[in-house]
Design a protein around this motif. Structure first.
Motif, short mmCIF file in Angstrom:
data_model
loop_
_atom_site.label_atom_id
_atom_site.label_comp_id
_atom_site.label_asym_id
_atom_site.label_seq_id
_atom_site.Cartn_x
_atom_site.Cartn_y
_atom_site.Cartn_z
N LEU A 224 0.83 -1.20 0.00
CA LEU A 224 0.00 0.00 0.00
C LEU A 224 0.86 1.25 0.00
CD1 LEU A 224 -2.72 -1.14 2.56
CD2 LEU A 224 -2.91 -1.08 0.06
N ARG A 225 1.99 1.20 0.69
CA ARG A 225 2.91 2.35 0.68
C ARG A 225 3.46 2.61 -0.71
NH1 ARG A 225 4.56 0.10 5.63
NH2 ARG A 225 6.41 -0.86 4.71
N VAL A 226 3.79 1.53 -1.42
CA VAL A 226 4.29 1.71 -2.79
C VAL A 226 3.19 2.25 -3.69
CG1 VAL A 226 5.36 0.59 -4.78
CG2 VAL A 226 5.99 -0.14 -2.48
N LEU A 227 1.97 1.72 -3.56
CA LEU A 227 0.86 2.22 -4.36
C LEU A 227 0.62 3.70 -4.10
CD1 LEU A 227 -1.68 -0.74 -3.98
CD2 LEU A 227 -0.31 -0.18 -6.01
N GLU A 228 0.73 4.09 -2.84
CA GLU A 228 0.56 5.51 -2.49
C GLU A 228 1.64 6.36 -3.18
OE1 GLU A 228 -0.29 8.16 1.53
OE2 GLU A 228 0.71 6.21 1.70
N ARG A 229 2.84 5.83 -3.23
CA ARG A 229 3.94 6.53 -3.91
C ARG A 229 3.67 6.65 -5.40
NH1 ARG A 229 7.84 3.83 -1.28
NH2 ARG A 229 8.70 2.57 -2.96
N ARG A 230 3.15 5.58 -6.00
CA ARG A 230 2.83 5.62 -7.44
C ARG A 230 1.75 6.67 -7.72
NH1 ARG A 230 7.04 4.03 -7.74
NH2 ARG A 230 7.77 1.91 -8.10
N LEU A 231 0.79 6.79 -6.82
CA LEU A 231 -0.23 7.81 -6.98
C LEU A 231 0.38 9.21 -6.89
CD1 LEU A 231 -3.13 6.33 -4.83
CD2 LEU A 231 -3.11 6.63 -7.31
N ALA A 232 1.25 9.41 -5.92
CA ALA A 232 1.89 10.72 -5.74
C ALA A 232 2.69 11.11 -6.98
CB ALA A 232 2.78 10.70 -4.51
N GLU A 233 3.31 10.12 -7.62
CA GLU A 233 4.08 10.40 -8.84
C GLU A 233 3.18 10.79 -10.01
OE1 GLU A 233 7.42 6.97 -7.70
OE2 GLU A 233 5.97 6.64 -9.32
N ALA A 234 1.93 10.31 -9.99
CA ALA A 234 1.04 10.49 -11.14
C ALA A 234 0.24 11.78 -11.07
CB ALA A 234 0.08 9.31 -11.26
N VAL A 235 0.00 12.30 -9.86
CA VAL A 235 -0.87 13.47 -9.74
C VAL A 235 -0.06 14.76 -9.79
CG1 VAL A 235 -2.51 12.16 -8.34
CG2 VAL A 235 -0.77 13.55 -7.21
N ASP A 236 -0.75 15.85 -10.07
CA ASP A 236 -0.16 17.18 -9.98
C ASP A 236 0.00 17.52 -8.49
OD1 ASP A 236 -0.02 20.11 -9.76
OD2 ASP A 236 -0.37 20.07 -11.93
N PRO A 237 1.17 17.99 -8.05
CA PRO A 237 1.38 18.28 -6.62
C PRO A 237 0.38 19.29 -6.06
CG PRO A 237 3.47 18.32 -7.81
CD PRO A 237 2.40 18.22 -8.84
N SER A 238 -0.19 20.11 -6.93
CA SER A 238 -1.14 21.12 -6.45
C SER A 238 -2.53 20.55 -6.20
CB SER A 238 -1.25 22.26 -7.47
OG SER A 238 -1.85 21.81 -8.67
N TRP A 239 -2.80 19.31 -6.63
CA TRP A 239 -4.12 18.74 -6.48
C TRP A 239 -4.40 18.41 -5.01
CZ3 TRP A 239 -4.77 14.60 -10.93
CH2 TRP A 239 -4.76 15.27 -12.17
N ASP A 240 -5.60 18.65 -4.60
CA ASP A 240 -6.08 18.25 -3.30
C ASP A 240 -6.52 16.79 -3.39
OD1 ASP A 240 -7.40 17.78 -0.93
OD2 ASP A 240 -8.74 19.51 -1.08
N PRO A 241 -5.98 15.91 -2.55
CA PRO A 241 -6.40 14.49 -2.62
C PRO A 241 -7.90 14.31 -2.51
CG PRO A 241 -4.48 14.73 -1.19
CD PRO A 241 -4.92 16.12 -1.55
N ALA A 242 -8.57 15.20 -1.81
CA ALA A 242 -10.02 15.09 -1.64
C ALA A 242 -10.76 15.28 -2.96
CB ALA A 242 -10.51 16.10 -0.62
#
Length: 305
Positions: free
Chosen positions: A112-130
């Protein structure tokens, strides 16, 4: 001092050369990390080397005991039946060997930690996770228990991470497929979706997930769609395989049988109850392919080794 059992890694196999080489590299890296014991790996289908060749390699190195770990995320038919049947065949080919069989890998906090990292790499840093909806895409199986495990992984990934939702889809053999999963995200109000492949390495199916996501996005320009990468040979994955090895060597393992189609008459799968398990035919395996068929043996993952 007792010599520790060797480590055998069992993979599914892929027609994708890069994906097969990623598996072989991963096995080599495990061997470098653990020089104190023999490490080998093989596939049940599609890619060389076959699992039987990996067992033969261990036997040639003097191994009589090993622990087999399936390099798979969910307990589908391969982990429940094909690999145990193949291992039983190898015990007939090599009298005197003994083995224990470990659990598949997920869902696990390390993954799950790796999946979370893959998500962080894919999104724009300015995006709100919500404001981000995740579509976790599994391989898909005719085994409902295996498909349910992907839903469990999605829920665990959602817990406490602040995403709007983590939805689930499959790339083969099960519904919803990727386009249906993306449609569902939109119906739930998603404007930004990250498609996250629940796969260990690159291959034909993860490529198909990305292609289908891109096709859907081109037809739905009002929704922003990003594609994340597969898990890959991360340190967490290497550590987790070792954890499964130690568990197999030291622990008392029981696979989940509460919702297994080979034991329980689930709606639509009643004909699978008690089916004998047989190993896959691997074209690169030059042994006797008729050995190890479990005629009359019922459920493979109940076997004690």
């Amino acid at each position: 001092m007792t010599t520790p059992p060797a480590l055998l890694i069992a993979g599914h196999g892929t027609r994708d050369q890069a994906g097969a080489e990623a598996f072989r590299d991963f096995v080599r890296e495990l061997g470098r990390r653990h020089p104190e014991l023999p490490v080998a790996g093989g596939f049940i289908e599609l890619s060389p080397p076959p699992l039987g060749e990996a067992v033969a390699e261990l036997v040639e190195r003097g191994v009589r005991r090993f622990a087999a770990v399936p390099l798979m995320l969910v307990s589908a038919g391969h982990a429940k039946g094909d690999i145990p049947a193949a291992l039983s065949r190898e015990r007939e080919r090599h009298p005197g060997i003994t083995y224990t069989y470990g659990r598949p890998l997920g869902p696990h906090p390390a993954l799950l930690r790796v999946l979370e990292r893959r998500l962080a790499e894919a999104v724009d840093p300015s995006w709100d996770p919500a404001e981000v909806t995740v579509l976790l895409v599994g391989r898909g199986s005719t085994d409902p228990d295996a498909n349910a495990e992907v839903f469990k992984a999605a829920r665990l990934l959602w817990e406490g991470r602040g995403y709007a939702a983590v939805e689930t889809a499959f790339v083969s053999l099960a519904k919803p497929d990727v386009p249906d999963g993306l449609d569902r995200c939109v119906r739930l109000g998603a404007r930004r979706v990250v498609v996250l492949p629940y796969f260990l390495f690159t291959g034909i199916l993860p490529d198909r997930v990305r292609h289908q996501s891109e096709e859907w996005a081109a037809a739905h320009p009002q929704t922003e769609v990003r594609s994340a990468d597969v898990v890959g040979p991360e340190p967490e994955l290497l550590d987790l395989v070792w954890e499964r090895y130690e568990e197999a060597v030291e622990g008392d393992l029981r696979m989940n049988c509460d919702s297994c189609v080979y034991r329980i008459a689930l709606p639509g799968f009643e004909d699978k109850v008690g089916l004998p398990q047989q190993p896959h035919f691997h074209p690169d395996d030059d042994g006797d392919h008729h050995h190890g068929h479990h005629h009359g043996h019922g459920h493979a993952h109940s076997h004690a080794h």
